[in-house]
Design a protein around this motif. Structure first.
Motif, short mmCIF file in Angstrom:
data_model
loop_
_atom_site.label_atom_id
_atom_site.label_comp_id
_atom_site.label_asym_id
_atom_site.label_seq_id
_atom_site.Cartn_x
_atom_site.Cartn_y
_atom_site.Cartn_z
N TRP A 1 0.83 -1.21 0.00
CA TRP A 1 0.00 0.00 0.00
C TRP A 1 0.86 1.26 0.00
O TRP A 1 0.56 2.23 -0.69
N LYS A 2 1.96 1.25 0.75
CA LYS A 2 2.82 2.43 0.81
C LYS A 2 3.37 2.77 -0.57
O LYS A 2 3.38 3.93 -0.99
N THR A 3 3.81 1.76 -1.29
CA THR A 3 4.34 1.98 -2.64
C THR A 3 3.24 2.42 -3.59
O THR A 3 3.44 3.29 -4.44
N ALA A 4 2.05 1.82 -3.44
CA ALA A 4 0.93 2.19 -4.30
C ALA A 4 0.56 3.66 -4.11
O ALA A 4 0.32 4.39 -5.07
N MET A 5 0.53 4.10 -2.86
CA MET A 5 0.16 5.49 -2.59
C MET A 5 1.21 6.45 -3.12
O MET A 5 0.89 7.52 -3.66
N ALA A 6 2.49 6.09 -2.99
CA ALA A 6 3.56 6.95 -3.51
C ALA A 6 3.43 7.10 -5.02
O ALA A 6 3.59 8.20 -5.57
N THR A 7 3.14 5.99 -5.71
CA THR A 7 2.98 6.05 -7.16
C THR A 7 1.75 6.87 -7.54
O THR A 7 1.78 7.65 -8.50
N ARG B 1 -9.31 -4.95 4.24
CA ARG B 1 -9.86 -4.76 5.57
C ARG B 1 -9.48 -3.42 6.20
O ARG B 1 -9.62 -3.24 7.41
N ALA B 2 -8.96 -2.47 5.41
CA ALA B 2 -8.67 -1.15 5.96
C ALA B 2 -9.98 -0.48 6.37
O ALA B 2 -11.01 -0.63 5.71
N PRO C 1 -7.91 -8.34 13.48
CA PRO C 1 -6.58 -8.25 14.10
C PRO C 1 -6.11 -6.79 14.19
O PRO C 1 -6.48 -5.95 13.35
N ASN C 2 -5.31 -6.49 15.18
CA ASN C 2 -4.86 -5.12 15.42
C ASN C 2 -4.18 -4.51 14.19
O ASN C 2 -4.34 -3.32 13.92
N VAL C 3 -3.44 -5.32 13.44
CA VAL C 3 -2.72 -4.79 12.28
C VAL C 3 -3.70 -4.24 11.25
O VAL C 3 -3.40 -3.25 10.56
N ASP C 4 -4.89 -4.84 11.15
CA ASP C 4 -5.90 -4.33 10.21
C ASP C 4 -6.57 -3.07 10.77
O ASP C 4 -6.85 -2.12 10.02
N GLN C 5 -6.84 -3.07 12.05
CA GLN C 5 -7.51 -1.92 12.65
C GLN C 5 -6.67 -0.66 12.57
O GLN C 5 -7.21 0.45 12.56
N LYS C 6 -5.35 -0.82 12.48
CA LYS C 6 -4.45 0.34 12.46
C LYS C 6 -4.16 0.85 11.04
O LYS C 6 -3.44 1.83 10.88
N LYS C 7 -4.71 0.21 10.03
CA LYS C 7 -4.44 0.64 8.66
C LYS C 7 -5.07 2.00 8.37
O LYS C 7 -6.12 2.34 8.92
N LEU D 1 -11.65 5.21 -9.09
CA LEU D 1 -10.97 4.48 -8.03
C LEU D 1 -11.56 3.08 -7.91
O LEU D 1 -12.76 2.94 -7.66
N ALA D 2 -10.72 2.09 -8.11
CA ALA D 2 -11.14 0.69 -7.95
C ALA D 2 -10.56 0.17 -6.65
O ALA D 2 -9.38 -0.18 -6.58
N VAL D 3 -11.38 0.17 -5.60
CA VAL D 3 -10.92 -0.25 -4.28
C VAL D 3 -11.89 -1.33 -3.78
O VAL D 3 -12.84 -1.04 -3.04
N PRO D 4 -11.68 -2.57 -4.19
CA PRO D 4 -12.61 -3.64 -3.79
C PRO D 4 -12.52 -3.92 -2.29
O PRO D 4 -11.48 -3.83 -1.67
#
Length: 218
Positions: free
Chosen positions: A43-49, A76-77, A91-97, A125-128
């Motif tokens: 996701w970080k790379t996608a957002m930068a692009t 699950r963001a 899971p916490n990792v998803d809740q923090k996205k 925007l295609a965000v399934p």
């Protein structure tokens, strides 16, 4: 014909989104090599692009013969306007996205303005929710019961959420569907992209949002 940028995770996703765009708009698009973009699954790379891409459009004057699809799985963001409530805590990792749809939308508004009709290019925007496989499975069978939330049952996150023996997850169901039909993933995605859109749009608010943005390109 418009040139088409597709920011996606790979050629399979690109084919799927391009075919949906052709069907919804009734247009045929040009895809020169310079318009092909890849960002992988990060996701970080996608957002930068996406930021680089949008900043390029900001400098253009007047309407261009260019259309853009920015595609990223939601995974699950939180905060997706086409999302849903989960029956148990993620899971916490998803809740923090970071909210993915909102982040992309806000970047478009910040650089290009809040009135999409004034933008120099057409954007969708295609965000399934949760992944592109969600849309593929619902297009093939809009009457499916509730879809799972994770990529594969073997994932640690899926096991944290469901317990030691998760049910088949999205890519597992994709593989089962392809096996039942006797096709590979390419043919499965193409078949899904050729299905009637309205039933799947009714089952998936995130797909409906994407299709409605494509309709505005006409």
């Amino acid at each position: 014909m418009k040139h088409l940028y597709i920011l996606s995770e790979g050629e399979l996703d690109e084919m799927f989104y391009e075919r949906l765009a052709e069907r919804v708009t009734g247009q045929t698009f040009l895809q020169d090599d310079e318009f092909r973009l890849r960002h992988g699954a990060n996701w970080k790379t996608a957002m930068a692009t996406a930021r680089l891409l949008i900043s390029r459009f900001k400098r253009w004057q007047g309407k261009q013969d260019v259309a853009v699809i920015i595609a990223v799985d939601n995974d699950r963001a939180p905060g997706h306007p086409g999302g849903k409530e989960y029956p148990r805590p993620l899971p916490n990792v998803d809740q923090k996205k970071a909210p993915r749809y909102e982040t992309l939308q806000n970047k478009l508004y910040e650089d290009l303005g809040e009135d999409a009709s004034t933008w120099p290019v057409h954007v969708a925007l295609a965000v399934p929710v949760e992944m592109i496989e969600s849309w593929v499975l619902l297009l093939l069978n809009p009457q499916r019961v509730e879809l799972p939330h994770f990529s594969q049952a073997s994932q640690q996150l899926a096991q944290l959420y469901y317990g030691k023996t998760p049910p088949p997850q999205l890519k597992d169901l994709r593989d089962e569907e392809a096996k039942q039909r006797g096709v590979d993933h390419l043919h499965l995605f193409w078949t899904a992209a050729e299905q009637p859109l309205e039933p799947a749009m009714a089952a998936s608010p995130s797909l409906r949002m994407f299709v409605e943005q494509l309709q505005s390109w006409r």
